[in-house]
Write an enzyme that holds these catalytic residues in place. Structure first.
Site, PDB file in Angstrom:
ATOM      1  N   ARG A   1      55.636  46.329  35.422  1.00  0.00           N
ATOM      2  CA  ARG A   1      55.824  46.355  33.951  1.00  0.00           C
ATOM      3  C   ARG A   1      57.495  46.313  33.835  1.00  0.00           C
ATOM      4  O   ARG A   1      58.147  47.063  34.661  1.00  0.00           O
ATOM      5  CB  ARG A   1      55.388  48.117  33.544  1.00  0.00           C
ATOM      6  CG  ARG A   1      56.065  48.281  32.236  1.00  0.00           C
ATOM      7  CD  ARG A   1      55.616  49.487  31.956  1.00  0.00           C
ATOM      8  NE  ARG A   1      55.963  50.201  30.746  1.00  0.00           N
ATOM      9  CZ  ARG A   1      57.031  50.940  30.227  1.00  0.00           C
ATOM     10  NH1 ARG A   1      57.713  51.538  31.208  1.00  0.00           N
ATOM     11  NH2 ARG A   1      57.427  51.163  28.978  1.00  0.00           N
TER      12      ARG A   1
ATOM     13  N   GLU B   1      58.918  53.890  24.225  1.00  0.00           N
ATOM     14  CA  GLU B   1      59.507  55.077  23.623  1.00  0.00           C
ATOM     15  C   GLU B   1      60.297  55.109  22.402  1.00  0.00           C
ATOM     16  O   GLU B   1      61.483  55.315  22.429  1.00  0.00           O
ATOM     17  CB  GLU B   1      60.584  55.919  24.956  1.00  0.00           C
ATOM     18  CG  GLU B   1      59.529  56.091  26.175  1.00  0.00           C
ATOM     19  CD  GLU B   1      60.355  57.044  27.268  1.00  0.00           C
ATOM     20  OE1 GLU B   1      61.694  57.155  26.861  1.00  0.00           O
ATOM     21  OE2 GLU B   1      59.871  57.326  28.343  1.00  0.00           O
TER      22      GLU B   1
ATOM     23  N   ASN C   1      54.442  57.721  28.748  1.00  0.00           N
ATOM     24  CA  ASN C   1      55.272  57.950  29.694  1.00  0.00           C
ATOM     25  C   ASN C   1      55.460  59.513  29.812  1.00  0.00           C
ATOM     26  O   ASN C   1      55.491  60.005  28.909  1.00  0.00           O
ATOM     27  CB  ASN C   1      56.694  57.312  29.545  1.00  0.00           C
ATOM     28  CG  ASN C   1      56.766  56.124  29.386  1.00  0.00           C
ATOM     29  OD1 ASN C   1      55.852  55.383  29.842  1.00  0.00           O
ATOM     30  ND2 ASN C   1      57.926  55.379  29.012  1.00  0.00           N
TER      31      ASN C   1
ATOM     32  N   GLU D   1      54.830  55.039  32.671  1.00  0.00           N
ATOM     33  CA  GLU D   1      56.124  55.844  33.446  1.00  0.00           C
ATOM     34  C   GLU D   1      55.749  57.168  34.086  1.00  0.00           C
ATOM     35  O   GLU D   1      55.325  58.120  33.247  1.00  0.00           O
ATOM     36  CB  GLU D   1      57.486  55.823  32.634  1.00  0.00           C
ATOM     37  CG  GLU D   1      58.078  54.521  32.364  1.00  0.00           C
ATOM     38  CD  GLU D   1      59.458  54.623  31.542  1.00  0.00           C
ATOM     39  OE1 GLU D   1      60.105  55.755  31.652  1.00  0.00           O
ATOM     40  OE2 GLU D   1      59.639  53.647  30.944  1.00  0.00           O
TER      41      GLU D   1
HETATM   42  C1  FCB Z   1      62.240  57.136  30.110  1.00  0.00           C
HETATM   43  C2  FCB Z   1      62.664  55.672  29.868  1.00  0.00           C
HETATM   44  C3  FCB Z   1      63.198  54.992  31.255  1.00  0.00           C
HETATM   45  C4  FCB Z   1      63.970  55.834  32.273  1.00  0.00           C
HETATM   46  C5  FCB Z   1      63.079  57.201  32.343  1.00  0.00           C
HETATM   47  C6  FCB Z   1      63.763  57.974  33.488  1.00  0.00           C
HETATM   48  O1  FCB Z   1      62.732  57.868  29.193  1.00  0.00           O
HETATM   49  O2  FCB Z   1      61.974  54.968  29.301  1.00  0.00           O
HETATM   50  O3  FCB Z   1      63.932  53.812  30.883  1.00  0.00           O
HETATM   51  O4  FCB Z   1      65.250  56.021  31.923  1.00  0.00           O
HETATM   52  O5  FCB Z   1      62.993  57.821  31.097  1.00  0.00           O
END
Ligand code: FCB
Length: 477
Positions: free
Chosen positions: A79, A168, A301, A383
């Site tokens: 990704r 996000e 995430n 994530e």
């Molecule tokens: C998320 C972000 C990513 C990275 C992680 C630790 O909020 O999407 O870019 O910074 O945290």
């Protein structure tokens, strides 16, 4: 190899994730224009260690080697995000072919190694020209985003099976315009809420625009998704006012995105609760219908739970959106960006180097909640990962048993959710390699691969090899 105890369903996707500004560098090359993160990182005091993304991991010049690294562990999926200021440098109007070519080559390089690309269209690097016209507080930005989405979709859609509109939007709106912690660094609650709405609207418009350019069938089947950093919100106590604060933050953090996108409406209670901040006049007739476009996948995430208590009357009177040491010290907690009604409390238990509580069971609970309240949408964890104080050992390798344990526990939490009926289709570890961690600069390392920022040499950590075993076994021990 011994059989893993927790095997995932056949076809489950394992990947790693990155984002353009965090890894690419090459910020003035081949026609890329400035983004809000270039401006922000070059503003003194904004980045903890004073670093910028000017070079970052220099991935722009090292695509072949980085993709070869992925192939070393048989990585099935990757990704990455497209930098809008490379493709449409001023945000609207002329397309920069050299920018598109970079991503097209990246996609071809991935496919040649049998790595399936997942493309995020916006991971926070808004063209500075659009910010100069108000950025996400300006409704026009949503229209520009839809045009840009169509450009990328038309160029890559023949080879990329899934596009994600936003990464996000919570961070873009609340940290970018609410707390001032992220670019563009504004601290204004009503601006943050306008940004939320325009990001939602941009998601809807871009989804429609993508549908008109993506192939409806075939190997690259034109799936559209959005990635939300959903919060698992817990009240600090069972006191009714804390429970009420948790509900408020749940609406502000989660439902303000999930409800319009998946149900076509904003939470009514939240609108009432925030009348002292905004009159919501930025929501126009037809907007919520435009936002609620059918979606193929929901990206989530997840890192850590959110614990909140009600703010006191005195705190409300002195409330300030901007986080600072003084504010945090005075409150014994962090003001929740976007509201004066709740305060985040310090967390008790094992923490990562970000100060984030490690609580994998809350990921299972979050997934069950999404499945219950928003049934029918397949979920991908886009994530999950952890920063630790990685120091290479005498052999030059980072032996990151702590990261392996964090990842293992969270993968197991996903497995548990699947066992309880939640439709989770994939998991992407954050991050392929150490990179520019936004306001923390280069001072926090999330990678499975260590990056030496002087030599730019990449060295796999133990967690990278471990992840290769997870992929091979389709599960964890
Ligand atoms: C998320 C972000 C990513 C990275 C992680 C630790 O909020 O999407 O870019 O910074 O945290």
């Amino acid at each position: 190899m011994t059989q893993p105890r927790l095997r995932f369903p056949d076809g489950f996707t394992w990947g790693t994730a990155t984002a353009s500004y965090q890894i690419e560098g090459a910020v003035t090359e081949d026609g890329r224009a400035r983004s809000i993160w270039d401006t922000f990182s070059h503003t003194p005091g904004r980045i903890l260690d004073g670093t910028t993304g000017d070079v970052a991991c220099d991935h722009y010049h090292r695509v072949d080697a980085d993709v070869a690294l992925m192939a070393e562990i048989g990585l099935p999926a990757y990704r990455f995000s497209v930098a809008w200021p490379r493709v449409v440098p001023t945000g609207g109007g002329a397309v920069n072919q050299a920018g598109l070519d970079f991503y097209s080559r990246l996609v071809d390089t991935l496919l040649a190694r049998e790595v399936t690309p997942l493309v995020t269209l916006y991971h926070w690097d808004l063209p500075q020209s659009l910010q100069d016209a108000g950025g996400w507080t300006n409704r026009d930005t949503a229209e520009r985003f839809a045009e840009y989405a169509a450009v990328v979709g038309a160029a890559l859609g023949d080879r990329v099976p899934t596009f994600t509109t936003f990464n996000e939007p919570w961070c873009s709106a609340y940290l970018g315009y609410g707390s001032g912690h992220h670019a563009p660094g504004e601290a204004d609650g009503s601006a943050a809420l306008a940004a939320v709405h325009h990001l939602n609207l941009a998601h809807g418009r871009a989804t429609s625009a993508l549908r008109s350019v993506l192939p409806a069938t075939g190997p690259s089947s034109g799936q559209v998704s959005i990635t939300l950093n959903l919060a698992y919100v817990q009240p600090a106590s069972e006191q009714p006012e804390d429970v009420r604060a948790a509900e408020h933050v749940d609406a502000l953090a989660n439902r303000i995105f999930l409800d319009p996108i998946l149900r076509g409406e904003y939470p009514a209670q939240l609108q009432d609760d925030l009348r002292h901040v905004t009159d919501w006049s930025f929501v126009r007739d037809g907007d919520t219908a435009a936002i609620a476009q059918p979606l193929d996948v929901l990206g989530i995430n997840y890192y850590t739970p959110t614990i909140v208590r009600a703010s006191t009357t005195a705190e409300r009177a002195t409330w300030t959106a901007r986080w600072s040491d003084e504010v945090i010290g005075a409150l014994g907690g962090v003001p929740y960006p976007g509201t004066d009604l709740a305060v985040q409390v310090p967390k008790d238990g094992p923490l990562t180097a970000m100060g984030w509580l490690i609580a994998p069971e809350t990921l299972t609970a979050l997934l069950e909640r999404v499945h219950r309240d928003y049934p029918g949408i397949p979920i991908v964890i886009t994530e999950n990962g952890a920063a630790f104080g990685d120091e290479p050992g005498a052999d030059g390798v980072v032996h990151d048993a702590d990261r392996i344990e964090y990842l293992r526990a969270h993968v197991a939490a996903v497995h548990e959710a699947i066992g309880r009926g939640v439709d989770v289709r994939g998991y992407y570890a954050w991050s392929l390699m150490d990179n520019f961690e936004w306001a923390f600069g280069l001072s926090r390392r999330f990678g499975l691969v260590h990056v030496d920022y002087d030599s730019l040499v990449r060295t796999p950590k133990d967690s990278f090899r471990w992840y290769g075993e997870v992929i091979a076994a389709n599960g964890v021990a």
